[in-house]
Motif scaffolding. Structure first.
Motif, mmCIF file in Angstrom:
data_model
loop_
_atom_site.group_PDB
_atom_site.id
_atom_site.type_symbol
_atom_site.label_atom_id
_atom_site.label_comp_id
_atom_site.label_asym_id
_atom_site.label_seq_id
_atom_site.Cartn_x
_atom_site.Cartn_y
_atom_site.Cartn_z
ATOM 1 N N SER A 45 0.829 -1.216 0.000
ATOM 2 C CA SER A 45 0.000 0.000 0.000
ATOM 3 C C SER A 45 0.860 1.262 0.000
ATOM 4 N N TRP A 46 2.079 1.172 0.582
ATOM 5 C CA TRP A 46 2.911 2.386 0.584
ATOM 6 C C TRP A 46 3.354 2.754 -0.835
ATOM 7 N N GLU A 49 1.437 2.023 -3.573
ATOM 8 C CA GLU A 49 0.194 2.493 -4.210
ATOM 9 C C GLU A 49 -0.095 3.955 -3.883
ATOM 10 N N SER A 50 0.383 4.415 -2.709
ATOM 11 C CA SER A 50 0.033 5.782 -2.316
ATOM 12 C C SER A 50 1.070 6.823 -2.758
#
Ligand code: XIL
Length: 511
Positions: free
Chosen positions: A123-124, A126-127
Motif C-alpha cells: 500500500s505504501w 500504491e500511495s
C-alpha cells in the motif's frame, strides 16, 4: 492443398522425430520417462511450476513431487513486491529464501516474479504520487532483491501484464503508467539490468498466446524495445487456458516463432486449464484438458525458440483458479495426489507428440463445390476468386445486421458425440467496422434457447486476409438437436469473405 493439410502439424511432427514413419508402431520403441523432468531434459527444455513457500514445510508430499517432477520453479507469490517489502525498506525474505534454498538443493533453476504489476503491490507504493519517488522506490526494491539472490535467481519477470486490450492507448493503467507514462516499461528493464547485469529479464502477460490484437500490440512493443537495445531477453506467455476454448497449436507456434525471431527466449510461463466452461462428466473434462495441455506443451517443445513450460502449480487442491469459488481441476494431480490425464498430456507434449487430427468435419470448406452446404444469413452469398487465395472464396454481401453472415447448418452428426476440436479459416472484410469477426457454433437443444459457443474473435483490417484459428472442446449433458457454424460480427453493410474453413477432431496421442 486440401484444407486439412494447412495445419501441417501431424506431418511436421513425424519429420521432427527420429522415431520412424507414421506407419510404424513405435509404441514400444519410444523412450519412456519416469518423471516430467526427465522427459523435458531429453528435449533440452525446462519444465517448471509455481511454488508456494508455506507448503514446502507443511506438505511433504508436495515437496516430494516438486523435487521429482520439475526442473524449474517460480515463486507463486513470495517474490512479489507486496509480500516481499510490505513496509518501505522492511523486507520479509523468509518464504523466498526457503523456495530458493529448496530449488538449489534439487538442482532446479529459478525465475523471480515480479517487479512491476498492478496487483499485490504494497500500500505504501500504491500511495506514492511523485514520479521520482516511485522511480527511486522501484530502483531500491530491485537492487535489494536482485542483490540478495544474485547468481541464484538468474531470470526475472520485470514487467507483468502491461498491455490492456481495452484501454484507449493499449497500456494497462497501473501506478507506473499513471506516474511515468509508457516509458516505465523500458525504465524498469534498464534499472533491473543495472541491478544485476547477468540476469535474464522477461516481459510476462496473459492472452497473448493466440495471434490477435493483444499479441500484435505486445509484439510491436517488444520489437521496439529490442530495436532500441533495451535489455529485455525473454517473454512469458502465461497460458491460463480455458479447456473449452484455447489457442490452436499452429497459431501458438506461429506466435512463439515471431517473438523468438526478435531474439527473445519464449516461455509458456503460467500454464493451467480451467474446466468450468465445459459441461459433461468430469472424465470428459479431464480428457479435454489432457489434449489442451498436450497441444500447448508440444507447441513449445517443437519450437526451438521456446525454452520451456512452467505450470502455475501442480496440485488441483492449491490452484489459484479455485480462489473465486469454482472448482476448476486446473492442474496435474487430483486431491489424492494421483496423476490426472492432464499429467499424461504434459508428458506426451514433452515427448513432442501431437494429438491426432481427424479429417475436416466442415463440408465444402474450400468452396471447390461452389456454395454447396453454405447459406447466407440475412445476406447474399456470392462465389468469388481472389488473386491471393488458391481456393474459391464465399462472400456475404448486403449484410443487414451484425448477426448476418455465412452459415453451415447441418453439422449435428459431426458434433453429436462431443470431444476436442481444432478450427481454422481464412477471413477478410470489406468496409470498416469497429467490431471484429465472430466465428461460433450455434447449438440447439430441445426445449432450450440456442446457445452460442464462440470459436474465435478477430479484429480485421479492411481488405486484408487473416487466418483465424482456435481449439475447443464440447461435452453435452443432453445431445443437441442442431449444430450450426456461423461467421458474423461486423456492422451491417460490411462484407465478409471466407475460405479454407476446416474443423478437425483432436484425438489423444496414440501409444
Ligand atoms: C496469482 C497467485 O497464484 C495467487 O495466489 C495470488 O492470490 C494472485 O496471483 N498472473 C500472474 C500471477 O502473473 O502472478 C498470478 O498469480 C496469476 C495471474
Amino acid at each position: 492443398m486440401r484444407a486439412t493439410d494447412a495445419f501441417g502439424i501431424g506431418l511436421a511432427m513425424v519429420g521432427a522425430t527420429a522415431l520412424g514413419s507414421a506407419c510404424v508402431d513405435y509404441s514400444n520403441m519410444e523412450p519412456s520417462f519416469a518423471t516430467l523432468r526427465q522427459a523435458a531434459q531429453a528435449q533440452g527444455k525446462l519444465i517448471g511450476t509455481a511454488v508456494d513457500g508455506a507448503l514446502l514445510s507443511t506438505d511433504s508430499e508436495y515437496a516430494r513431487l516438486l523435487a521429482e517432477e520439475f526442473s524449474a520453479v517460480t515463486p507463486e507469490n513470495a517474490t512479489k513486491w507486496g509480500p516481499l517489502e510490505p513496509q518501505d525498506d522492511t523486507y520479509d525474505f523468509s518464504d523466498a529464501d526457503s523456495i530458493v534454498a529448496t530449488a538449489l538443493d534439487h538442482d532446479q533453476s529459478l525465475k523471480g516474479h515480479v517487479f512491476t504489476w498492478h496487483q499485490q503491490l504494497p500500500s505504501w507504493v500504491e500511495s506514492i504520487s511523485d514520479p521520482d519517488e516511485l522511480r527511486l522506490a522501484l530502483r531500491e526494491h530491485m537492487e535489494t532483491t536482485m542483490a540478495r539472490y544474485r547468481g541464484q535467481i538468474k531470470v526475472w519477470d520485470v514487467v507483468n501484464e502491461a498491455v490492456d486490450d481495452n484501454a484507449p492507448a493499449g497500456y494497462r493503467e497501473n501506478i507506473f503508467y499513471e506516474l511515468l507514462g509508457p516509458d516505465y516499461i523500458e525504465e524498469a528493464f534498464l534499472m533491473a539490468h543495472e541491478a544485476d547485469p547477468d540476469a535474464l529479464l522477461y516481459y510476462n502477460d496473459y492472452a497473448i498466446e493466440r495471434m490477435g490484437h493483444k499479441a500484435d500490440f505486445t509484439y510491436q512493443m517488444l520489437r521496439d524495445l529490442v530495436a532500441r537495445d533495451i535489455p529485455i531477453h525473454g517473454i512469458g506467455m502465461q497460458s491460463h487456458l480455458s479447456v473449452h476454448r484455447y489457442p490452436a497449436a499452429d497459431d501458438l507456434r506461429d506466435n512463439i516463432r515471431r517473438f523468438a525471431d526478435l531474439g527473445l527466449r519464449v516461455e509458456i510461463s503460467e500454464l493451467d486449464g480451467r474446466t468450468s466452461g465445459l459441461t459433461g462428466t468430469l472424465d470428459q473434462q479431464y480428457e479435454a484438458q489432457r489434449i489442451a495441455f498436450q497441444e500447448t506443451v508440444a507447441s513449445c517443445v517443437l519450437e526451438p525458440g521456446c525454452a520451456g513450460v512452467t505450470l502455475w502449480g501442480f496440485l488441483d487442491e492449491y490452484s489459484w483458479l479455485d480462489d473465486e469459488g469454482t472448482e476448476e481441476h486446473g492442474l496435474l494431480f487430483d486431491d489424492n495426489y494421483e496423476k490426472k490425464p492432464s499429467y499424461w498430456g504434459v508428458m506426451d507434449g514433452l515427448r513432442g507428440k501431437w494429438a491426432k487430427r481427424g479429417p475436416t468435419l466442415v463440408k465444402n470448406g474450400d468452396f471447390e463445390d461452389e456454395l454447396d452446404h453454405w447459406v447466407g444469413v440475412d445476406s447474399t452469398l456470392s462465389l468469388e476468386s481472389f488473386e491471393d487465395q488458391a481456393h474459391p472464396v464465399a462472400c456475404a454481401r448486403g449484410r443487414s445486421s451484425s448477426e448476418s453472415g455465412l452459415s453451415q447448418v447441418d453439422l449435428l452428426d459431426a458434433f453429436a458425440s462431443g470431444g476436442s476440436f481444432t478450427f481454422r479459416a481464412e477471413v477478410r472484410q470489406e468496409g470498416t467496422a469497429p467490431a471484429g469477426i465472430n466465428v461460433a457454433l450455434i447449438v440447439e437443444q430441445s426445449g432450450q434457447d440456442p446457445s452460442t459457443l464462440s470459436l474465435g474473435y478477430l479484429y480485421l483490417e479492411e481488405g486484408v486476409w487473416r487466418t483465424m484459428r482456435g481449439s475447443f472442446a464440447l461435452a453435452w449433458e443432453a445431445p443437441p438437436t442442431s449444430v450450426r457454424l456461423s461467421f458474423s460480427g461486423p456492422d451491417p453493410g460490411v462484407d465478409l469473405c471466407i475460405t479454407q474453413v476446416a474443423l478437425n477432431q483432436l484425438h489423444p496421442a496414440p501409444g
